[in-house]
Write an enzyme that holds these catalytic residues in place. Structure first.
Site, PDB file in Angstrom:
ATOM      1  N   GLY A 165     -13.999  12.967  45.487  1.00 49.75           N
ATOM      2  CA  GLY A 165     -14.935  14.215  45.520  1.00 49.75           C
ATOM      3  C   GLY A 165     -15.870  14.386  44.308  1.00 49.75           C
TER       4      GLY A 165
ATOM      5  N   GLY B 175     -14.755  15.808  41.464  1.00 52.57           N
ATOM      6  CA  GLY B 175     -13.942  15.465  40.292  1.00 52.57           C
ATOM      7  C   GLY B 175     -14.004  14.000  40.034  1.00 52.57           C
TER       8      GLY B 175
ATOM      9  N   ASP C 255     -13.706  19.675  52.286  1.00 57.56           N
ATOM     10  CA  ASP C 255     -14.645  20.683  52.212  1.00 57.56           C
ATOM     11  C   ASP C 255     -16.052  20.783  52.244  1.00 57.56           C
ATOM     12  OD1 ASP C 255     -11.989  21.387  51.248  1.00 57.56           O
ATOM     13  OD2 ASP C 255     -12.478  20.917  49.106  1.00 57.56           O
TER      14      ASP C 255
HETATM   15  O1  F6P Z   1     -10.418  19.770  48.194  1.00 54.42           O
HETATM   16  C1  F6P Z   1      -9.498  19.312  49.315  1.00 54.42           C
HETATM   17  C2  F6P Z   1      -8.606  20.341  49.462  1.00 54.42           C
HETATM   18  O2  F6P Z   1      -7.790  20.014  50.644  1.00 54.42           O
HETATM   19  C3  F6P Z   1      -8.943  21.737  49.320  1.00 54.42           C
HETATM   20  O3  F6P Z   1      -9.408  22.400  50.379  1.00 54.42           O
HETATM   21  C4  F6P Z   1      -7.615  22.600  48.795  1.00 54.42           C
HETATM   22  O4  F6P Z   1      -7.822  23.772  48.374  1.00 54.42           O
HETATM   23  C5  F6P Z   1      -6.970  21.716  48.168  1.00 54.42           C
HETATM   24  O5  F6P Z   1      -7.822  20.389  48.187  1.00 54.42           O
HETATM   25  C6  F6P Z   1      -5.555  21.453  48.108  1.00 54.42           C
HETATM   26  O6  F6P Z   1      -5.150  20.453  47.083  1.00 54.42           O
HETATM   27  P1  F6P Z   1      -3.598  20.101  47.143  1.00 54.42           P
HETATM   28  O7  F6P Z   1      -3.427  19.071  48.367  1.00 54.42           O
HETATM   29  O8  F6P Z   1      -3.584  19.344  45.611  1.00 54.42           O
HETATM   30  O9  F6P Z   1      -2.902  21.186  47.149  1.00 54.42           O
END
Ligand code: F6P
Length: 365
Positions: A118, A120, A143
């Site tokens: 993504g 980052g 997203d």
């Molecule tokens: O960016 C993808 C995503 O699934 C977002 O929709 C969500 O806020 C985040 O990653 C959750 O991240 P993690 O799996 O690190 O909690």
């Protein structure tokens, strides 16, 4: 010796990652002199001792296009430019290991890197490109918040999961005359929430791009009840916020994890609705990682496969510093700069938003 391209998957996983990996390998095998290797857990596989690099051949990728997750693992923590180092007192700091990584890539005989990730991850691709390393980016995220591509793969699958959830909540909400609040992912973009609300026929969709007025939501709920009979479905994006209010999140204390953890807005909304006078039974459902795991739907498998083939061809054409993108109906390459310069947000005046309003969905304004 064969020419080597290294593949890495970084950031949160996403349905379709394996389909990209498979497509890169299959396309590479049509060329006589190329080998694909994968770095385990993003670039950790290169930077840790012992290194974890796997050869990705036809056998390894056979049938993986239908599998969720990523066969080479991923991580949302750290990265070569901010490698986390734990201090003896438990606190942590970071070190820039990008030069070290470039040396290691050279030692491994890696000619180019395909970095699937993504925003980052694509910032990392760009920083390496600026240091002279050969990087090609492939955009992924449920997203759909990366600009320069019509869609990222994984988004459609997440949207389908969210829609399935709305469909299920409708039957239980109608049976019990309840209000259901479904919290979905999307970070700072409302694509999943808005689309699932339209597809599932929800009454309210609250997204980060339109801070909501609680009174609008109250009025919509009331309009859905005749005395105490009726039901209402609210889809709320995790990044939604009330007008003059804040997003709901927690700081993470995981080492190297920089993102804030969004979540909890459904509970906050229910409390606000109670305070605003809604007495009906209300329940919340937080869909969470069910949106990210599991089998990609056909659209995402196809888009991911197209991205994989194109990414390998970009390596052969030495189109470095570029990212694969979908500009319907074509798969093109765009400068990484364009991809990461801004987020892809829902435009409140877009046709999609107008469609939602047109069928009576309250967007909280
Ligand atoms: O960016 C993808 C995503 O699934 C977002 O929709 C969500 O806020 C985040 O990653 C959750 O991240 P993690 O799996 O690190 O909690």
């Amino acid at each position: 010796m064969k020419r080597r391209v290294l593949v890495a998957t970084g950031g949160g996983d996403c349905p379709g990652l394996n389909a990209v990996i498979r497509a890169i390998v299959k396309r590479a095998q049509k060329e006589p002199n190329w080998e694909v290797v994968g770095s385990i857990n993003a670039f950790d596989g290169i930077l840790t001792e012992p290194q974890e690099i796997v050869v990705l051949d036809e056998e390894k990728v056979s049938g993986i296009h239908i599998r969720g997750g990523t066969i080479i693992g991923t991580t949302s923590k750290g990265g070569p430019f901010e490698w986390p180092i734990k201090n003896s007192d438990g606190s942590w700091t970071t070190a820039d290991r990008s030069d070290d990584m470039i040396r290691r890539l050279q030692y491994l005989g890696v000619e180019a890197v395909i970095n699937i990730g993504g925003d980052g991850s694509q910032k990392i691709s760009k920083m390496f490109h600026e240091k002279g390393a050969n990087f090609v980016g492939v955009p992924k995220t449920i997203d759909n918040d990366l600009s320069a591509t019509d869609f990222t793969f994984g988004f459609q699958t997440a949207m389908q999961e969210a829609t399935n959830a709305v469909d299920k909540l409708v039957t239980t909400a109608a049976s019990h005359n309840r209000v259901f609040v479904l919290e979905v992912m999307g970070r700072y973009a409302g694509w999943i929430a808005l689309n699932a609300a339209i597809a599932g026929g929800a009454d309210v969709a609250l997204i980060p791009e339109i801070p909501y007025d609680i009174n609008c939501v109250v009025n919509k709920i009331n309009s859905r009840f005749d005395k105490d009979r009726g039901f209402a479905i609210i889809v709320i994006a995790e990044g939604a916020k009330p007008a003059n209010g804040q997003m709901h999140y927690a700081e993470s204390n995981e080492i190297g994890y920089k993102n804030i953890r969004l979540g909890g807005i459904a509970t906050k909304l229910i409390n606000q609705l109670k305070e605003a006078g809604i007495e009906t039974d209300m329940r919340e459902t937080v869909l969470g990682h069910l949106q990210r795991g599991g089998t990609p739907i056909a659209f995402d498998r196809i888009l991911a496969t197209q991205f994989g083939v194109k990414a390998f061809e970009m390596v052969m054409e030495k189109k470095y510093g570029q990212m694969v993108a979908y500009h319907h109906p074509n798969i093109v390459s765009v400068p990484l700069d364009d991809a990461i310069s801004r987020y892809n947000h829902v435009n409140p005046d877009s046709d999609l938003a107008k469609t939602a309003r047109g069928i009576g969905i309250c967007l909280g304004d």
